[in-house]
Design a protein around this motif. Structure first.
Motif, PDB file in Angstrom:
ATOM      1  N   VAL A 106      -9.929  -5.710 -14.799  1.00 13.54           N
ATOM      2  CA  VAL A 106      -9.714  -4.468 -15.535  1.00 13.54           C
ATOM      3  C   VAL A 106      -8.510  -3.783 -14.912  1.00 13.54           C
ATOM      4  O   VAL A 106      -8.554  -3.337 -13.780  1.00 13.54           O
ATOM      5  CB  VAL A 106     -10.948  -3.555 -15.451  1.00 13.54           C
ATOM      6  CG1 VAL A 106     -10.621  -2.186 -15.995  1.00 13.54           C
ATOM      7  CG2 VAL A 106     -12.077  -4.156 -16.229  1.00 13.54           C
ATOM      8  N   ILE A 130      -6.530  -0.935 -14.472  1.00  9.35           N
ATOM      9  CA  ILE A 130      -6.498   0.508 -14.732  1.00  9.35           C
ATOM     10  C   ILE A 130      -5.078   1.034 -14.585  1.00  9.35           C
ATOM     11  O   ILE A 130      -4.766   2.144 -14.996  1.00  9.35           O
ATOM     12  CB  ILE A 130      -7.475   1.248 -13.786  1.00  9.35           C
ATOM     13  CG1 ILE A 130      -7.872   2.593 -14.388  1.00  9.35           C
ATOM     14  CG2 ILE A 130      -6.898   1.423 -12.410  1.00  9.35           C
ATOM     15  CD1 ILE A 130      -8.975   3.285 -13.649  1.00  9.35           C
ATOM     16  N   LEU A 174     -17.829  -1.881 -15.066  1.00 11.35           N
ATOM     17  CA  LEU A 174     -16.605  -1.123 -15.258  1.00 11.35           C
ATOM     18  C   LEU A 174     -16.689  -0.189 -16.444  1.00 11.35           C
ATOM     19  O   LEU A 174     -16.055   0.861 -16.451  1.00 11.35           O
ATOM     20  CB  LEU A 174     -15.454  -2.090 -15.402  1.00 11.35           C
ATOM     21  CG  LEU A 174     -15.379  -2.899 -14.103  1.00 11.35           C
ATOM     22  CD1 LEU A 174     -14.618  -4.156 -14.292  1.00 11.35           C
ATOM     23  CD2 LEU A 174     -14.771  -2.056 -13.012  1.00 11.35           C
ATOM     24  N   PHE A 187     -10.560  -4.498  -9.698  1.00 14.03           N
ATOM     25  CA  PHE A 187     -10.395  -3.196 -10.365  1.00 14.03           C
ATOM     26  C   PHE A 187      -9.792  -2.185  -9.407  1.00 14.03           C
ATOM     27  O   PHE A 187      -8.853  -1.462  -9.736  1.00 14.03           O
ATOM     28  CB  PHE A 187     -11.773  -2.736 -10.854  1.00 14.03           C
ATOM     29  CG  PHE A 187     -11.855  -1.307 -11.292  1.00 14.03           C
ATOM     30  CD1 PHE A 187     -11.313  -0.919 -12.500  1.00 14.03           C
ATOM     31  CD2 PHE A 187     -12.491  -0.356 -10.504  1.00 14.03           C
ATOM     32  CE1 PHE A 187     -11.399   0.397 -12.907  1.00 14.03           C
ATOM     33  CE2 PHE A 187     -12.585   0.950 -10.912  1.00 14.03           C
ATOM     34  CZ  PHE A 187     -12.042   1.327 -12.114  1.00 14.03           C
ATOM     35  N   ILE A 206     -15.611   3.871 -16.392  1.00 16.09           N
ATOM     36  CA  ILE A 206     -14.815   4.624 -17.366  1.00 16.09           C
ATOM     37  C   ILE A 206     -15.616   5.815 -17.895  1.00 16.09           C
ATOM     38  O   ILE A 206     -15.052   6.883 -18.158  1.00 16.09           O
ATOM     39  CB  ILE A 206     -14.367   3.723 -18.526  1.00 16.09           C
ATOM     40  CG1 ILE A 206     -13.782   2.424 -18.012  1.00 16.09           C
ATOM     41  CG2 ILE A 206     -13.376   4.426 -19.420  1.00 16.09           C
ATOM     42  CD1 ILE A 206     -12.494   2.520 -17.283  1.00 16.09           C
ATOM     43  N   ILE A 237     -10.230   9.391  -6.982  1.00 17.40           N
ATOM     44  CA  ILE A 237      -9.654   8.137  -6.510  1.00 17.40           C
ATOM     45  C   ILE A 237      -9.516   8.168  -4.995  1.00 17.40           C
ATOM     46  O   ILE A 237      -9.738   7.173  -4.317  1.00 17.40           O
ATOM     47  CB  ILE A 237      -8.297   7.879  -7.202  1.00 17.40           C
ATOM     48  CG1 ILE A 237      -8.524   7.680  -8.691  1.00 17.40           C
ATOM     49  CG2 ILE A 237      -7.610   6.667  -6.615  1.00 17.40           C
ATOM     50  CD1 ILE A 237      -7.271   7.480  -9.484  1.00 17.40           C
ATOM     51  N   ILE A 253      -5.070   0.869  -0.040  1.00 21.27           N
ATOM     52  CA  ILE A 253      -6.170   0.336  -0.850  1.00 21.27           C
ATOM     53  C   ILE A 253      -5.986  -1.158  -1.052  1.00 21.27           C
ATOM     54  O   ILE A 253      -6.883  -1.966  -0.793  1.00 21.27           O
ATOM     55  CB  ILE A 253      -6.230   1.024  -2.226  1.00 21.27           C
ATOM     56  CG1 ILE A 253      -6.363   2.529  -2.067  1.00 21.27           C
ATOM     57  CG2 ILE A 253      -7.382   0.481  -3.043  1.00 21.27           C
ATOM     58  CD1 ILE A 253      -6.445   3.247  -3.386  1.00 21.27           C
ATOM     59  N   VAL A 277      -6.224   0.129  -9.047  1.00 26.07           N
ATOM     60  CA  VAL A 277      -6.135   1.566  -8.755  1.00 26.07           C
ATOM     61  C   VAL A 277      -5.026   1.817  -7.731  1.00 26.07           C
ATOM     62  O   VAL A 277      -4.173   2.690  -7.891  1.00 26.07           O
ATOM     63  CB  VAL A 277      -7.479   2.109  -8.221  1.00 26.07           C
ATOM     64  CG1 VAL A 277      -7.321   3.537  -7.732  1.00 26.07           C
ATOM     65  CG2 VAL A 277      -8.555   2.047  -9.276  1.00 26.07           C
TER      66      VAL A 277
END
Lengths: 292, 345
Positions: A37, A39, B125, A98, B129, B256, B316, A102
């Motif tokens: 996915v 994003i 997922l 995923f 969302i 986030i 990340i 990000v």
């Protein structure tokens, strides 16, 4: 009730829905092939439009050269992303991939601000500026031609992936990875192909979106609407992406016109939640059967 | 010095802190936390409070995402719910501080449970969302309701505990840090109970968990509720700390940030949530220090915020690719090294 006005708004909505559908197609391609996915789709779109900006406005290349160059450079970017961030996560839970995207989104926004600064820029005009009249309704020329280009691209992509060998390999990988491997399809290469193609499509829609509304480092917000589109349509459905693109474009335009600009995202997200409650895998998504 | 582990009873096996060495270190840590405000400058006190708030919120997210396996991008919105509740209670009715914090926690908990309702039908997922959707809907209400003061937001008086006005970082430290420590202990203990174990079972495979007799919806909602409670209390502390709450205070990027904190720290580990939150809060500050030291810093300051974004993203990605279990795993490795030291390394 002013029917002419409603008609006009709906047309604008459907036209901008075409753009959503194109970006959503880029998303679905990656999801179908690699189950990632993405994003960061809005940020990839932004990267494409900034590359176009560099080639067309800063290096003053002619348009017929600048557009393919931007698209190709985006494809390269897609390949790099796949190689360095997605490939190492093969076999990890989908959540990891995923979250990598990000991080990718944040990196892309940061890079764009470092290289081109966060200011709003204008892309050079390349679309006809004569107003479009459909019946009584007036349609902004950029929106109209953007939708036409998007529609042409969507059709071309669908045709290419139906008949070209690479497209067949991609669809085979999407339906069953193990089986695709066993008939000699190079699955890792298909993964690369999916990312490259998706980044190129994102670049095309980024160029169109950017030439309609200008480009800035916050363009990635467009990606949120695209995300809603793919979720409403069903993550792995091309048809869903197209239908939901038009639907979400319509809802946004109507909400924006009759309720006010701040209701746009609210309306689309409410549609999203409502549809997910009724159909948890989106309108056309594949229902996953789980068993132990 | 201690070599290996040797446990003689179930009680010692299930203990929260398992060894003498650990008790000593925890004692030292507690003493440091107590002594810190008396030696630190205002800037470091400010940072300490901010870190404590972030630790509380990311621990909450860790319960939901790390232990129950439900990814949420709405943590900031739940913090907002808590912060607004506290701000409204404090500014309008001047109710006592601890009551406000609890109320903020419970309002956020309710909000979290409402958002959690789709979690039985919607998975993975798709659910992530939905939580984005929830945070946008919450943002809309913050910006458009009368009681939240619209886009201007709410400003409030400093809170009071037992007649002490909490208007400096020094005083706030004594409110924020103890509450955070309490919540941490609560979370650590949660996973020694039946509820926490059910969460872990759901994370590992929700259908098997259901077959084992765990009512899925109930526990998923509970997980959402607990996590939002943590967020709400953290948001309440945030409100007392900054004393101004606006709709822009709790953007999606903050959610986030918390997700990144638990990734970097290590998902499914209380220590990980703490390390991650500390690390992620300090990274921008360290960057600022580096930029100040480097020559020609005036030009570099322009680059500060984009560089921050790039480093944030790279952290990340880097942790997921190279160290998926996060800082907590690095810590465990270090610990193991000292356990086994003369014999294997």
């Amino acid at each position: 009730m002013d029917w002419a006005y409603l008609f006009e708004i709906s047309l604008t909505g459907i036209a901008s829905g075409g753009l959503y559908a194109l970006a959503a197609l880029a998303f679905v391609m990656v999801y179908k092939a690699t189950r990632v996915v993405n994003i960061a789709i809005g940020e990839m779109l932004m990267a494409g439009s900034y590359l176009f900006f560099t080639f067309a406005a800063m290096w003053a290349l002619p348009l017929w050269l600048a557009i393919p160059a931007a698209v190709l450079a985006s494809g390269l970017l897609g390949a790099i992303i796949e190689r360095t961030m997605i490939r190492p996560l093969l076999g990890e839970p989908p959540i990891s991939a995923f979250m990598v995207t990000v991080g990718l989104g944040s990196i892309l926004v940061g890079l764009v601000e470092m290289i081109w600064s966060a200011d709003q820029r204008r892309l050079p005009d390349f679309m006809p500026t004569k107003p479009i009249m459909i019946g009584e309704a007036f349609l902004a020329p950029k929106v109209f031609w953007g939708a036409v280009i998007a529609a042409v691209f969507i059709a071309a992509v669908l045709l290419v992936f139906r008949h070209w060998r690479g497209g067949v390999a991609l669809r085979a990988t999407a339906s069953d990875q193990g089986a695709a491997y066993s008939v000699g399809i190079n699955v890792p290469r298909v993964f690369s192909l999916a990312w490259v193609a998706s980044a190129m499509l994102a670049a095309v829609s980024g160029i169109i979106v950017g030439s309609i509304g200008g480009i800035s480092s916050s363009m990635g917000v467009f990606g949120l609407s695209v995300l809603v589109v793919v979720i409403v349509g069903g993550l792995d459905s091309v048809l869903g992406a197209l239908v939901a693109g038009v639907l979400v474009g319509l809802v946004e335009a109507l909400a924006g016109a009759y309720l006010g600009g701040e209701y746009k995202l609210l309306a689309t997200f409410i549609v999203l939640v409502a549809i997910l409650m009724a159909r948890p895998y989106g309108l056309f998504g594949t229902r996953e059967i789980e068993r132990l | 010095m201690r070599i290996g582990t040797f446990k003689e009873s179930y009680a010692s096996d299930a203990a929260l802190f398992d060894s003498r060495t650990q008790h000593v270190w925890l004692g030292i840590a507690a003493a440091l936390l107590l002594a810190f405000p008396f030696v630190a400058s205002d800037y470091w006190l400010y940072l300490a409070c901010l870190i404590a708030i972030n630790v509380a919120s990311s621990t909450g997210l860790n319960i939901l995402t790390g232990y129950t396996g439900l990814v949420s991008l709405g943590q900031a919105a739940f913090m907002g719910l808590g912060a607004y509740t506290v701000a409204i209670l404090q500014a309008r009715w001047g109710t006592p501080l601890l009551f406000n914090l609890l109320a903020g926690g419970f309002v956020a908990m309710l909000g979290g449970m409402v958002v959690g309702i789709p979690s039985l039908r919607v998975k993975g997922l798709y659910l992530a969302i939905v939580t984005i959707a929830a945070s946008f809907i919450a943002h809309f209400f913050f910006a458009n309701l009368k009681i939240t003061g619209g886009t201007a937001g709410l400003s409030m008086q400093p809170g009071q505990v037992l007649g002490v006005v909490l208007d400096t970082s020094f005083r706030l430290y004594w409110l924020i840090v103890p509450i955070t420590v309490l919540m941490l202990l609560g979370a650590a203990n949660l996973f020694r109970t039946r509820i926490g174990r059910a969460f872990i079972a759901i994370r590992d495979r929700d259908i098997s968990a259901e077959v084992l007799g765990i009512p899925l919806l109930q526990y998923k909602l509970l997980s959402f509720g607990l996590s939002s409670f943590y967020a709400g209390v953290a948001g309440g502390l945030w409100a007392y700390f900054f004393r101004v709450v606006t709709p822009e205070s709790f953007p999606l990027s903050m959610s986030i940030f918390f997700l990144a904190a638990i990734i970097v720290g290590g998902m499914g580990s209380i220590l990980g949530g703490v390390l991650g939150a500390v690390f992620m809060t300090l990274v921008p500050e360290v960057l600022k220090l580096i930029v100040d030291v480097l020559p020609g810093s005036a030009d570099l300051t322009v680059f500060l915020s984009p560089v921050r974004l790039v480093i944030f993203g790279a952290l990340i990605v880097g942790f997921l690719v190279f160290e998926p279990l996060g800082l907590a795993e690095m810590w465990r490795r270090t610990r193991r090294f000292f356990h086994l030291w003369p014999f294997r390394n």
